[in-house]
Design an enzyme around this catalytic site. Structure first.
Site, PDB file in Angstrom:
ATOM      1  N   LYS A   1       0.781  -1.313   0.166  1.00 37.28           N
ATOM      2  CA  LYS A   1       0.143   0.052   0.072  1.00 37.28           C
ATOM      3  C   LYS A   1       0.995   1.373  -0.136  1.00 37.28           C
ATOM      4  O   LYS A   1       2.117   1.086   0.284  1.00 37.28           O
ATOM      5  CB  LYS A   1      -1.001   0.051   1.350  1.00 37.28           C
ATOM      6  CG  LYS A   1      -1.942  -1.182   1.009  1.00 37.28           C
ATOM      7  CD  LYS A   1      -2.818  -1.116   2.447  1.00 37.28           C
ATOM      8  CE  LYS A   1      -4.033  -2.030   2.346  1.00 37.28           C
ATOM      9  NZ  LYS A   1      -4.819  -2.168   3.441  1.00 37.28           N
TER      10      LYS A   1
ATOM     11  N   PHE B   1     -15.904   2.554   6.740  1.00 43.62           N
ATOM     12  CA  PHE B   1     -14.631   2.925   6.443  1.00 43.62           C
ATOM     13  C   PHE B   1     -14.382   2.732   4.905  1.00 43.62           C
ATOM     14  O   PHE B   1     -13.155   3.245   4.683  1.00 43.62           O
ATOM     15  CB  PHE B   1     -13.441   1.807   7.284  1.00 43.62           C
ATOM     16  CG  PHE B   1     -13.693   0.319   6.498  1.00 43.62           C
ATOM     17  CD1 PHE B   1     -13.160  -0.062   5.320  1.00 43.62           C
ATOM     18  CD2 PHE B   1     -14.149  -0.544   7.528  1.00 43.62           C
ATOM     19  CE1 PHE B   1     -13.342  -1.420   4.830  1.00 43.62           C
ATOM     20  CE2 PHE B   1     -14.490  -2.063   7.155  1.00 43.62           C
ATOM     21  CZ  PHE B   1     -14.120  -2.287   5.803  1.00 43.62           C
TER      22      PHE B   1
ATOM     23  N   ARG C   1      -0.826 -14.413   4.337  1.00 44.86           N
ATOM     24  CA  ARG C   1      -1.715 -13.900   5.490  1.00 44.86           C
ATOM     25  C   ARG C   1      -0.718 -13.950   6.606  1.00 44.86           C
ATOM     26  O   ARG C   1      -0.740 -12.634   7.712  1.00 44.86           O
ATOM     27  CB  ARG C   1      -3.109 -14.639   5.590  1.00 44.86           C
ATOM     28  CG  ARG C   1      -3.868 -14.145   4.450  1.00 44.86           C
ATOM     29  CD  ARG C   1      -5.239 -14.293   4.566  1.00 44.86           C
ATOM     30  NE  ARG C   1      -5.953 -13.583   5.419  1.00 44.86           N
ATOM     31  CZ  ARG C   1      -6.284 -12.187   5.196  1.00 44.86           C
ATOM     32  NH1 ARG C   1      -6.060 -11.704   3.970  1.00 44.86           N
ATOM     33  NH2 ARG C   1      -6.780 -11.510   6.179  1.00 44.86           N
TER      34      ARG C   1
ATOM     35  N   THR D   1      -4.736  -7.236  11.079  1.00 41.85           N
ATOM     36  CA  THR D   1      -4.982  -6.192  10.231  1.00 41.85           C
ATOM     37  C   THR D   1      -4.460  -4.913  10.919  1.00 41.85           C
ATOM     38  O   THR D   1      -3.894  -3.785  10.502  1.00 41.85           O
ATOM     39  CB  THR D   1      -6.368  -5.861  10.268  1.00 41.85           C
ATOM     40  OG1 THR D   1      -6.790  -7.109   9.183  1.00 41.85           O
ATOM     41  CG2 THR D   1      -6.859  -4.637   9.160  1.00 41.85           C
TER      42      THR D   1
ATOM     43  N   ARG E   1       2.992  -6.043   8.746  1.00 44.63           N
ATOM     44  CA  ARG E   1       2.415  -4.873   9.648  1.00 44.63           C
ATOM     45  C   ARG E   1       2.944  -4.465  10.809  1.00 44.63           C
ATOM     46  O   ARG E   1       2.968  -3.390  11.086  1.00 44.63           O
ATOM     47  CB  ARG E   1       0.863  -5.384   9.734  1.00 44.63           C
ATOM     48  CG  ARG E   1       0.268  -5.434   8.457  1.00 44.63           C
ATOM     49  CD  ARG E   1      -1.286  -5.797   8.578  1.00 44.63           C
ATOM     50  NE  ARG E   1      -1.902  -5.818   7.236  1.00 44.63           N
ATOM     51  CZ  ARG E   1      -2.955  -6.518   6.880  1.00 44.63           C
ATOM     52  NH1 ARG E   1      -3.404  -7.319   7.753  1.00 44.63           N
ATOM     53  NH2 ARG E   1      -3.513  -6.164   5.708  1.00 44.63           N
TER      54      ARG E   1
ATOM     55  N   ASN F   1      -1.899   0.264   6.752  1.00 45.22           N
ATOM     56  CA  ASN F   1      -1.462  -1.103   7.358  1.00 45.22           C
ATOM     57  C   ASN F   1      -0.491  -1.805   6.510  1.00 45.22           C
ATOM     58  O   ASN F   1      -0.359  -3.035   6.607  1.00 45.22           O
ATOM     59  CB  ASN F   1      -2.490  -1.891   7.968  1.00 45.22           C
ATOM     60  CG  ASN F   1      -3.561  -2.276   6.861  1.00 45.22           C
ATOM     61  OD1 ASN F   1      -3.507  -2.081   5.692  1.00 45.22           O
ATOM     62  ND2 ASN F   1      -4.575  -2.964   7.220  1.00 45.22           N
TER      63      ASN F   1
ATOM     64  N   HIS G   1      -2.144  -5.465   1.511  1.00 46.81           N
ATOM     65  CA  HIS G   1      -3.419  -6.236   1.259  1.00 46.81           C
ATOM     66  C   HIS G   1      -3.220  -7.760   0.775  1.00 46.81           C
ATOM     67  O   HIS G   1      -1.991  -7.739   0.017  1.00 46.81           O
ATOM     68  CB  HIS G   1      -4.379  -5.529   0.343  1.00 46.81           C
ATOM     69  CG  HIS G   1      -5.280  -6.625  -0.264  1.00 46.81           C
ATOM     70  ND1 HIS G   1      -6.489  -6.278   0.396  1.00 46.81           N
ATOM     71  CD2 HIS G   1      -5.283  -6.982  -1.226  1.00 46.81           C
ATOM     72  CE1 HIS G   1      -7.431  -7.231  -0.400  1.00 46.81           C
ATOM     73  NE2 HIS G   1      -6.715  -7.687  -1.331  1.00 46.81           N
TER      74      HIS G   1
END
Length: 141
Positions: free
Chosen positions: A11, A59, A87, A93, A104, A114, A117
Site C-alpha cells: 500500500k 471505512f 496472510r 490487520t 504490519r 497497514n 493487502h
C-alpha cells in the site's frame, strides 16, 4: 500441499517508506514466487471497484482515499499454501495487534495505513489476480 496463487498489494504508506524490497524478501524467504508485478497509482474508480465488497462499510471512503493517495506495488504470488503463507507474513490487520516480525508489525503505522493487502481465500484470490493481471500477464516459473 496445493500450489496456490494470491494477490498482494504493498500500500501507499509502505511504498513511501521504500520497503518494497524488504517485503519481497519476506515473500521469497517463505517460498513464495512473484509471478506478476507492477507499480501503479490507482484511480478512484479502480480502488472503488476493487474494494467494492466493502462499499457499505463505514471505512470504505477512507480506504479508497488512502489507496489513491500514492503509488502501490501489486503482485501475484505463487507457492504452496500461498494464501495462508501471505496472510501469516502480513500479520493482523491492526499493526498494534500484529505479531512481532510480521510485515504490519514492522512497517505499518495504523489500522488504516497497514502496509499491505492480501487475498483472504482462493475464490477472492482468483478474482483479485484477474482484476489486476488479466490474461497473459501472469507467468508461472
Amino acid at each position: 500441499m496445493a500450489i496456490e496463487r494470491t494477490l498482494s498489494i504493498i500500500k501507499p504508506d509502505a511504498v513511501a517508506k521504500n520497503v518494497i524490497g524488504q517485503i519481497y524478501a519476506r515473500f521469497e524467504g517463505a517460498g513464495l514466487k512473484v509471478i506478476a508485478a507492477k507499480m501503479v497509482h490507482l484511480s478512484r474508480g479502480e480502488a472503488e471497484q476493487f474494494y467494492g465488497v466493502h462499499k457499505e462499510r463505514p471505512f470504505f471512503k477512507d480506504l479508497v482515499d488512502f489507496m489513491v493517495s500514492g503509488p502501490v506495488m501489486i503482485q501475484a504470488l505463487e507457492g504452496e499454501n500461498a494464501i495462508l503463507k501471505n496472510r501469516e507474513l502480513m500479520g493482523a490487520t491492526d499493526p498494534k495487534k500484529a505479531e512481532k516480525g510480521t510485515i504490519r508489525a514492522d512497517f505499518a503505522d495504523s489500522i488504516d495505513a497497514n502496509a499491505v493487502h492480501g487475498s483472504d481465500a482462493a475464490e477472492t484470490a482468483a478474482v483479485e489476480v484477474a482484476f489486476f493481471f488479466p490474461g497473459m500477464n501472469v507467468y508461472s516459473r
